[in-house]
Design an enzyme around this catalytic site. Structure first.
Site, PDB file in Angstrom:
ATOM      1  CG  PHE A 122      -0.271   0.476   2.494  1.00  8.43           C
ATOM      2  CD1 PHE A 122      -0.170   1.834   2.782  1.00  8.43           C
ATOM      3  CD2 PHE A 122       0.286  -0.420   3.403  1.00  8.43           C
ATOM      4  CE1 PHE A 122       0.469   2.284   3.938  1.00  8.43           C
ATOM      5  CE2 PHE A 122       0.929   0.014   4.553  1.00  8.43           C
ATOM      6  CZ  PHE A 122       1.018   1.369   4.815  1.00  8.43           C
ATOM      7  CE  LYS A 172      -2.967  -8.249  -4.620  1.00  6.44           C
ATOM      8  NZ  LYS A 172      -3.363  -7.267  -3.565  1.00  6.44           N
ATOM      9  CD  GLU A 214      -5.601  -6.037  -0.133  1.00  7.50           C
ATOM     10  OE1 GLU A 214      -4.616  -5.779  -0.865  1.00  7.50           O
ATOM     11  OE2 GLU A 214      -5.606  -6.971   0.699  1.00  7.50           O
ATOM     12  NE  ARG A 215      -3.537  -2.183   3.571  1.00  7.79           N
ATOM     13  CZ  ARG A 215      -2.661  -2.308   4.545  1.00  7.79           C
ATOM     14  NH1 ARG A 215      -2.773  -1.576   5.636  1.00  7.79           N
ATOM     15  NH2 ARG A 215      -1.665  -3.155   4.457  1.00  7.79           N
ATOM     16  CB  SER A 241       4.823  -7.328   5.718  1.00 10.87           C
ATOM     17  OG  SER A 241       3.744  -8.141   5.321  1.00 10.87           O
ATOM     18  CB  CYS A 260      10.384  -0.374   2.880  1.00 11.05           C
ATOM     19  SG  CYS A 260      10.998   0.175   1.306  1.00 11.05           S
ATOM     20  CD  GLU A 320       8.215  -2.822   8.276  1.00  6.89           C
ATOM     21  OE1 GLU A 320       7.484  -3.800   8.054  1.00  6.89           O
ATOM     22  OE2 GLU A 320       8.796  -2.185   7.378  1.00  6.89           O
TER      23      GLU A 320
HETATM   24  P1  NAD Z   1       1.459  -6.591   2.996  1.00 12.79           P
HETATM   25  O1  NAD Z   1       2.513  -7.631   3.105  1.00 12.79           O
HETATM   26  O2  NAD Z   1       0.325  -6.601   3.946  1.00 12.79           O
HETATM   27  O3  NAD Z   1       0.805  -6.637   1.532  1.00 12.79           O
HETATM   28  C1  NAD Z   1       1.574  -6.655   0.363  1.00 12.79           C
HETATM   29  C2  NAD Z   1       0.785  -7.332  -0.745  1.00 12.79           C
HETATM   30  O4  NAD Z   1       0.557  -8.701  -0.375  1.00 12.79           O
HETATM   31  C3  NAD Z   1      -0.586  -6.709  -0.990  1.00 12.79           C
HETATM   32  O5  NAD Z   1      -0.802  -6.638  -2.373  1.00 12.79           O
HETATM   33  C4  NAD Z   1      -1.543  -7.677  -0.307  1.00 12.79           C
HETATM   34  O6  NAD Z   1      -2.806  -7.752  -0.963  1.00 12.79           O
HETATM   35  C5  NAD Z   1      -0.840  -9.007  -0.417  1.00 12.79           C
HETATM   36  N1  NAD Z   1      -1.118  -9.898   0.721  1.00 12.79           N
HETATM   37  C6  NAD Z   1      -1.537  -9.538   1.963  1.00 12.79           C
HETATM   38  N2  NAD Z   1      -1.669 -10.626   2.740  1.00 12.79           N
HETATM   39  C7  NAD Z   1      -1.324 -11.692   1.986  1.00 12.79           C
HETATM   40  C8  NAD Z   1      -1.242 -13.093   2.254  1.00 12.79           C
HETATM   41  N3  NAD Z   1      -1.521 -13.598   3.464  1.00 12.79           N
HETATM   42  N4  NAD Z   1      -0.850 -13.906   1.252  1.00 12.79           N
HETATM   43  C9  NAD Z   1      -0.538 -13.402   0.049  1.00 12.79           C
HETATM   44  N5  NAD Z   1      -0.590 -12.082  -0.259  1.00 12.79           N
HETATM   45  C10 NAD Z   1      -0.967 -11.233   0.702  1.00 12.79           C
HETATM   46  O7  NAD Z   1       2.227  -5.185   3.022  1.00 12.79           O
HETATM   47  P2  NAD Z   1       1.608  -3.739   3.117  1.00 12.79           P
HETATM   48  O8  NAD Z   1       1.076  -3.519   4.495  1.00 12.79           O
HETATM   49  O9  NAD Z   1       0.741  -3.459   1.963  1.00 12.79           O
HETATM   50  O10 NAD Z   1       2.936  -2.866   2.918  1.00 12.79           O
HETATM   51  C11 NAD Z   1       3.807  -2.527   3.954  1.00 12.79           C
HETATM   52  C12 NAD Z   1       4.964  -3.496   4.024  1.00 12.79           C
HETATM   53  O11 NAD Z   1       5.687  -3.501   2.794  1.00 12.79           O
HETATM   54  C13 NAD Z   1       5.981  -3.073   5.078  1.00 12.79           C
HETATM   55  O12 NAD Z   1       6.434  -4.224   5.728  1.00 12.79           O
HETATM   56  C14 NAD Z   1       7.087  -2.439   4.264  1.00 12.79           C
HETATM   57  O13 NAD Z   1       8.370  -2.449   4.868  1.00 12.79           O
HETATM   58  C15 NAD Z   1       7.069  -3.293   3.054  1.00 12.79           C
HETATM   59  N6  NAD Z   1       7.713  -2.638   1.924  1.00 12.79           N
HETATM   60  C16 NAD Z   1       8.911  -3.120   1.511  1.00 12.79           C
HETATM   61  C17 NAD Z   1       9.578  -2.502   0.470  1.00 12.79           C
HETATM   62  C18 NAD Z   1      10.880  -3.035  -0.029  1.00 12.79           C
HETATM   63  O14 NAD Z   1      11.224  -2.759  -1.156  1.00 12.79           O
HETATM   64  N7  NAD Z   1      11.622  -3.785   0.757  1.00 12.79           N
HETATM   65  C19 NAD Z   1       8.998  -1.392  -0.153  1.00 12.79           C
HETATM   66  C20 NAD Z   1       7.759  -0.929   0.312  1.00 12.79           C
HETATM   67  C21 NAD Z   1       7.115  -1.568   1.353  1.00 12.79           C
END
Ligand code: NAD
Length: 498
Positions: free
Chosen positions: A148, A172, A175-176, A225, A280, A382
């Site tokens: 998101f 994909k 969804e937020r 994450s 991140c 985090e």
């Molecule tokens: P998230 O892991 O909740 O979601 C990421 C994606 O995974 C979304 O598209 C979501 O729909 C999908 N998803 C959620 N739950 C899932 C599941 N159980 N199985 C499969 N897919 C699933 O992350 P978020 O809250 O949207 O984003 C924040 C996180 O992303 C933080 O941990 C941040 O550090 C990380 N991030 C990392 C980087 C990097 O390059 N290292 C960059 C930006 C954000």
């Protein structure tokens, strides 16, 4: 209420079945609905992608680059509109939303050079009459799953190199905040991208699992994450897909006694509280070296944080806006309570901030902890909010060990005037991206982005040369042409050139 569609085969598709609300975090009210797609919907997108990809790949790279040039121009022309839309679903301030789009645009600009980037290798005369050459070919249909917190930049990190090299792409998004990715797909089509080359499917875990299990999708780039990144990596790799999965972070900013403290404090608060800490590459941990540095730094941090303005994402004076959701705000608040319970000193408590007239918005004031120790859970995890933790270190050695031992290894920064110390730090610290007097060392588009340890699963980083490598496979040809008048030879040993 407005429905945010999927984008498949060049058309908006509303979808059926379950829908989820998309909120405006400034006011805490649902402003749209998004369909949560399933495996059947994904399959229609994959079929559209499969049908379109061969002709796209067959275009010469210069022609594909022309579409990308036009895509870049259109994004620039729509920058203001995209930034306001992005801010209204994410909560970051509009100026920061423009930065989000711009950092993605940089990658589009980089891959406009795809004719040069795709050039292979050639060796003349590797053996008698033998030439060897290698070429980079697209994988076919590939996908991206994004978080998101950067609704424009991260989709563009992935989709731009993927389509530039001749793949069809299925995105994909989170969804937020799914609206900006749809607008990007529309603009790409307007730029001349053939229908089916860029598809956007909306959804949650069900859709991600469908992508992981679809045998016609050859590679998946994921950012999110760490626990989910690890799960996605394992399930995709087990099915033979090429995978790169970026995870969470807990970046440290080390401050040496000789640093320009006023500059360091300005850098640290921008990196810790910008975008409400939902980056991140945020800097949620600061590590002053030596007690005297810690005392001076803390004083200056407290004074600087007092000047921060939390406001609506459309407020031009605001330094940061609301968090993305009520659930996430409550999670961050629980971490603040945990820090207190674990014995850290809560210097500034951002809980309870209410914005007059916007009491239902997901706002949280800046929070500062001192005397945080490595054993605390609130340090290990985090938090992803406007919370800055001071962890004191006695020496540079201790600061290097602290950042290196942390389970995450995305980014780190050092603030110092000492070149030797900075060089030593950059060389030895076990973290993927290092800033020297640079608080947010996100590499420019022609380098690559990637962390170490639990911050990344897989081998290749995002964008830059690694992006081109990830979305292509190398084929190597060893060629000998018949020479008239030379007798045929037989050999039953492995060919060597000795
Ligand atoms: P998230 O892991 O909740 O979601 C990421 C994606 O995974 C979304 O598209 C979501 O729909 C999908 N998803 C959620 N739950 C899932 C599941 N159980 N199985 C499969 N897919 C699933 O992350 P978020 O809250 O949207 O984003 C924040 C996180 O992303 C933080 O941990 C941040 O550090 C990380 N991030 C990392 C980087 C990097 O390059 N290292 C960059 C930006 C954000």
């Amino acid at each position: 209420m407005r429905i945010i569609p999927h984008f498949i085969g060049g058309q908006a598709v509303a979808g059926q079945g379950a829908f989820q609300s998309v909120f405006d975090p400034n006011v805490g009210i649902a402003q749209a609905q998004v369909n949560l797609g399933d495996a059947a919907l994904l399959d229609t997108a994959v079929k559209a992608a499969l049908a379109a990809q061969p002709a796209w790949a067959a275009l010469n790279p210069q022609r594909r680059a022309r579409v990308l040039f036009e895509f870049k121009r259109l994004i620039e022309a729509h920058l203001d509109e995209l930034a306001v839309l992005l801010a209204s679903e994410h909560g970051k301030v509009v100026a920061d939303a423009k930065g989000d789009i711009q950092r993605g645009l940089d990658v589009v600009e980089f891959v406009c050079g795809v004719p040069q980037l795709l050039k292979g290798e050639f060796t003349e005369g590797a053996g008698p009459g033998i030439d060897v050459y290698s070429m980079r070919q697209p994988l076919g249909v590939v996908a991206g799953v994004t978080p998101f917190n950067f609704p424009a930049m991260i989709p563009l990190w992935m989709l731009a190199p993927a389509i530039a090299v001749g793949n069809a792409f299925i995105l994909k998004p989170s969804e937020r905040n799914p609206s900006v990715p749809i607008r990007l797909a529309e603009l790409a089509q307007q730029a001349g991208l053939p229908p089916g080359i860029l598809n956007v499917v909306q959804g949650d875990k069900t859709m991600v699992d469908a992508i992981l299990d679809h045998s016609d999708i050859k590679a998946l780039s994921f950012v999110g994450s760490s626990d989910i990144a690890q799960y996605v990596y394992g399930r995709g790799a087990a099915q033979g897909k090429r995978m790169q999965c970026m995870g969470g972070a807990k970046n440290h900013g080390v401050v040496l006694p000789d640093a320009d403290l006023d500059q360091a404090v300005a850098d640290i608060i921008g990196a810790a509280f910008g975008s409400a800490g939902e980056r991140c590459m945020a800097l949620p941990v600061v590590v002053p070296v030596g007690e005297a540095t810690a005392t001076r730094l803390r004083e200056k941090l407290v004074a600087a944080i007092a000047t921060l303005r939390v406001g609506l994402s459309t407020d031009r004076e605001a330094h940061y806006g609301p968090l993305v959701s009520q659930a996430h705000k409550e999670r961050v608040e629980r971490y603040i309570q945990l820090g207190l319970d674990e014995g850290a000193e809560l210097v500034l408590d951002g809980r309870g901030l209410r914005l007059a007239g916007h009491e239902a918005g997901y706002f949280l004031g800046p929070t500062l902890f001192d005397h945080v120790t490595p054993a605390m859970q609130s340090y290990q995890d985090e938090i992803f909010g406007p919370v800055l933790q001071i962890v004191r270190a006695a020496t540079l050695e201790e600061a290097i060990a602290l950042a290196s031992r942390h389970p995450y290894g995305n980014g780190v920064a050092i603030f110092t005037a000492n070149g030797d110390a900075a060089r030593e730090f950059a060389s030895r610290v076990e973290v993927g991206m290092v800033g020297i007097n640079v608080p947010i060392p996100v590499p420019v588009s022609y380098h690559s982005f990637g962390g170490w340890k639990r911050s990344a699963f897989g081998d290749l980083n995002q964008y830059g040369q690694d992006g081109i490598r990830f979305f292509t496979r190398t084929k190597t040809v060893t060629a000998r042409w018949p020479k008239g008048g030379v007798a045929a030879e037989q050999s039953f040993v492995i060919p060597t050139l000795r």
